[in-house]
Design a protein around this motif. Sequence first.
Motif, PDB file in Angstrom:
ATOM      1  N   ALA A 258       0.833  -1.209   0.000  1.00  0.00           N
ATOM      2  CA  ALA A 258       0.000   0.000   0.000  1.00  0.00           C
ATOM      3  C   ALA A 258       0.865   1.255   0.000  1.00  0.00           C
ATOM      4  O   ALA A 258       0.572   2.227  -0.708  1.00  0.00           O
ATOM      5  N   LEU A 259       1.935   1.238   0.781  1.00  0.00           N
ATOM      6  CA  LEU A 259       2.842   2.395   0.795  1.00  0.00           C
ATOM      7  C   LEU A 259       3.532   2.579  -0.558  1.00  0.00           C
ATOM      8  O   LEU A 259       3.689   3.706  -1.039  1.00  0.00           O
ATOM      9  N   THR A 260       3.932   1.482  -1.170  1.00  0.00           N
ATOM     10  CA  THR A 260       4.548   1.544  -2.499  1.00  0.00           C
ATOM     11  C   THR A 260       3.575   2.132  -3.510  1.00  0.00           C
ATOM     12  O   THR A 260       3.943   2.968  -4.338  1.00  0.00           O
ATOM     13  N   MET A 261       2.319   1.695  -3.444  1.00  0.00           N
ATOM     14  CA  MET A 261       1.311   2.238  -4.355  1.00  0.00           C
ATOM     15  C   MET A 261       1.126   3.739  -4.153  1.00  0.00           C
ATOM     16  O   MET A 261       0.994   4.487  -5.124  1.00  0.00           O
ATOM     17  N   LEU A 262       1.093   4.168  -2.890  1.00  0.00           N
ATOM     18  CA  LEU A 262       0.905   5.588  -2.605  1.00  0.00           C
ATOM     19  C   LEU A 262       2.051   6.423  -3.163  1.00  0.00           C
ATOM     20  O   LEU A 262       1.822   7.401  -3.887  1.00  0.00           O
ATOM     21  N   VAL A 263       3.269   6.022  -2.866  1.00  0.00           N
ATOM     22  CA  VAL A 263       4.438   6.799  -3.303  1.00  0.00           C
ATOM     23  C   VAL A 263       4.555   6.805  -4.827  1.00  0.00           C
ATOM     24  O   VAL A 263       4.729   7.860  -5.442  1.00  0.00           O
ATOM     25  N   THR A 264       4.441   5.618  -5.436  1.00  0.00           N
ATOM     26  CA  THR A 264       4.591   5.567  -6.896  1.00  0.00           C
ATOM     27  C   THR A 264       3.425   6.253  -7.602  1.00  0.00           C
ATOM     28  O   THR A 264       3.609   6.854  -8.656  1.00  0.00           O
ATOM     29  N   GLY A 265       2.239   6.186  -7.012  1.00  0.00           N
ATOM     30  CA  GLY A 265       1.083   6.863  -7.612  1.00  0.00           C
ATOM     31  C   GLY A 265       1.256   8.374  -7.626  1.00  0.00           C
ATOM     32  O   GLY A 265       0.972   9.037  -8.629  1.00  0.00           O
ATOM     33  N   VAL A 266       1.725   8.914  -6.520  1.00  0.00           N
ATOM     34  CA  VAL A 266       1.969  10.365  -6.450  1.00  0.00           C
ATOM     35  C   VAL A 266       3.050  10.767  -7.457  1.00  0.00           C
ATOM     36  O   VAL A 266       2.921  11.774  -8.167  1.00  0.00           O
ATOM     37  N   ILE A 267       4.103   9.967  -7.536  1.00  0.00           N
ATOM     38  CA  ILE A 267       5.175  10.256  -8.496  1.00  0.00           C
ATOM     39  C   ILE A 267       4.651  10.175  -9.922  1.00  0.00           C
ATOM     40  O   ILE A 267       4.989  11.020 -10.773  1.00  0.00           O
ATOM     41  N   LEU A 268       3.811   9.181 -10.209  1.00  0.00           N
ATOM     42  CA  LEU A 268       3.261   9.039 -11.558  1.00  0.00           C
ATOM     43  C   LEU A 268       2.404  10.234 -11.961  1.00  0.00           C
ATOM     44  O   LEU A 268       2.477  10.703 -13.106  1.00  0.00           O
ATOM     45  N   VAL A 269       1.601  10.721 -11.038  1.00  0.00           N
ATOM     46  CA  VAL A 269       0.790  11.901 -11.345  1.00  0.00           C
ATOM     47  C   VAL A 269       1.700  13.085 -11.661  1.00  0.00           C
ATOM     48  O   VAL A 269       1.497  13.802 -12.646  1.00  0.00           O
ATOM     49  N   GLY A 270       2.723  13.279 -10.848  1.00  0.00           N
ATOM     50  CA  GLY A 270       3.662  14.381 -11.083  1.00  0.00           C
ATOM     51  C   GLY A 270       4.407  14.245 -12.404  1.00  0.00           C
ATOM     52  O   GLY A 270       4.558  15.221 -13.142  1.00  0.00           O
ATOM     53  N   LEU A 271       4.862  13.035 -12.711  1.00  0.00           N
ATOM     54  CA  LEU A 271       5.586  12.822 -13.973  1.00  0.00           C
ATOM     55  C   LEU A 271       4.681  13.035 -15.178  1.00  0.00           C
ATOM     56  O   LEU A 271       5.108  13.622 -16.184  1.00  0.00           O
ATOM     57  N   ASN A 272       3.450  12.552 -15.100  1.00  0.00           N
ATOM     58  CA  ASN A 272       2.519  12.737 -16.221  1.00  0.00           C
ATOM     59  C   ASN A 272       2.173  14.202 -16.420  1.00  0.00           C
ATOM     60  O   ASN A 272       2.075  14.674 -17.554  1.00  0.00           O
ATOM     61  N   GLN A 273       2.002  14.938 -15.352  1.00  0.00           N
ATOM     62  CA  GLN A 273       1.715  16.369 -15.491  1.00  0.00           C
ATOM     63  C   GLN A 273       2.937  17.120 -16.007  1.00  0.00           C
ATOM     64  O   GLN A 273       2.811  18.037 -16.804  1.00  0.00           O
ATOM     65  N   ALA A 274       4.121  16.714 -15.573  1.00  0.00           N
ATOM     66  CA  ALA A 274       5.348  17.351 -16.060  1.00  0.00           C
ATOM     67  C   ALA A 274       5.575  17.070 -17.541  1.00  0.00           C
ATOM     68  O   ALA A 274       6.176  17.876 -18.240  1.00  0.00           O
ATOM     69  N   ASP A 275       5.066  15.935 -18.010  1.00  0.00           N
ATOM     70  CA  ASP A 275       5.199  15.550 -19.412  1.00  0.00           C
ATOM     71  C   ASP A 275       4.046  16.094 -20.258  1.00  0.00           C
ATOM     72  O   ASP A 275       3.885  15.715 -21.409  1.00  0.00           O
ATOM     73  N   ASP A 276       3.235  16.985 -19.690  1.00  0.00           N
ATOM     74  CA  ASP A 276       2.080  17.603 -20.355  1.00  0.00           C
ATOM     75  C   ASP A 276       1.050  16.592 -20.838  1.00  0.00           C
ATOM     76  O   ASP A 276       0.368  16.806 -21.844  1.00  0.00           O
ATOM     77  N   GLN A 277       0.932  15.475 -20.136  1.00  0.00           N
ATOM     78  CA  GLN A 277      -0.119  14.504 -20.428  1.00  0.00           C
ATOM     79  C   GLN A 277      -1.316  14.839 -19.551  1.00  0.00           C
ATOM     80  O   GLN A 277      -1.175  15.330 -18.434  1.00  0.00           O
ATOM     81  N   SER A 278      -2.507  14.540 -20.074  1.00  0.00           N
ATOM     82  CA  SER A 278      -3.701  14.845 -19.288  1.00  0.00           C
ATOM     83  C   SER A 278      -3.839  13.824 -18.160  1.00  0.00           C
ATOM     84  O   SER A 278      -3.557  12.642 -18.324  1.00  0.00           O
ATOM     85  N   VAL A 279      -4.272  14.301 -17.009  1.00  0.00           N
ATOM     86  CA  VAL A 279      -4.486  13.461 -15.841  1.00  0.00           C
ATOM     87  C   VAL A 279      -5.930  13.656 -15.404  1.00  0.00           C
ATOM     88  O   VAL A 279      -6.391  14.780 -15.238  1.00  0.00           O
TER      89      VAL A 279
END
Length: 117
Positions: free
Chosen positions: A45-66
């Motif tokens: 669950a902790l891994t999912m939380l951390v990687t999920g937050v990072i994924l949202v940030g990376l996708n927004q930084a890459d100008d992909q829609s979230v």
Amino acid sequence: MDVLIHLFVGLHIVGIASLLGGFLTQMKAMGQGTARFVPAMLHGALTMLVTGVILVGLNQADDQSVNNVKIGVKLALLVVILGLVYVKRDEEKVDAKLFGLVGLLTVANVFIAVLWT
């Protein structure tokens, strides 16, 4: 950036596998009333939380829609899962209904991720 995103998607999947795998290994014990939250479930669950937050940030930084609503629903479910597993992690036995709820919320989180487009 795509390689980095794919790396974190893979780690996110490892987290869900750990959480769901920990649940599935305790299913027989749940039927006997002796199920407990194993450390793999907390770490997943902790891994999912951390990687999920990072994924949202990376996708927004890459100008992909979230889809913020989808992410918010998934985050809310994960916070409930994480809270239940964290609070009850040291108990020798967990109520079968509570344990089943964590499994249900985990599976719901998977289906939300896959089916909500």
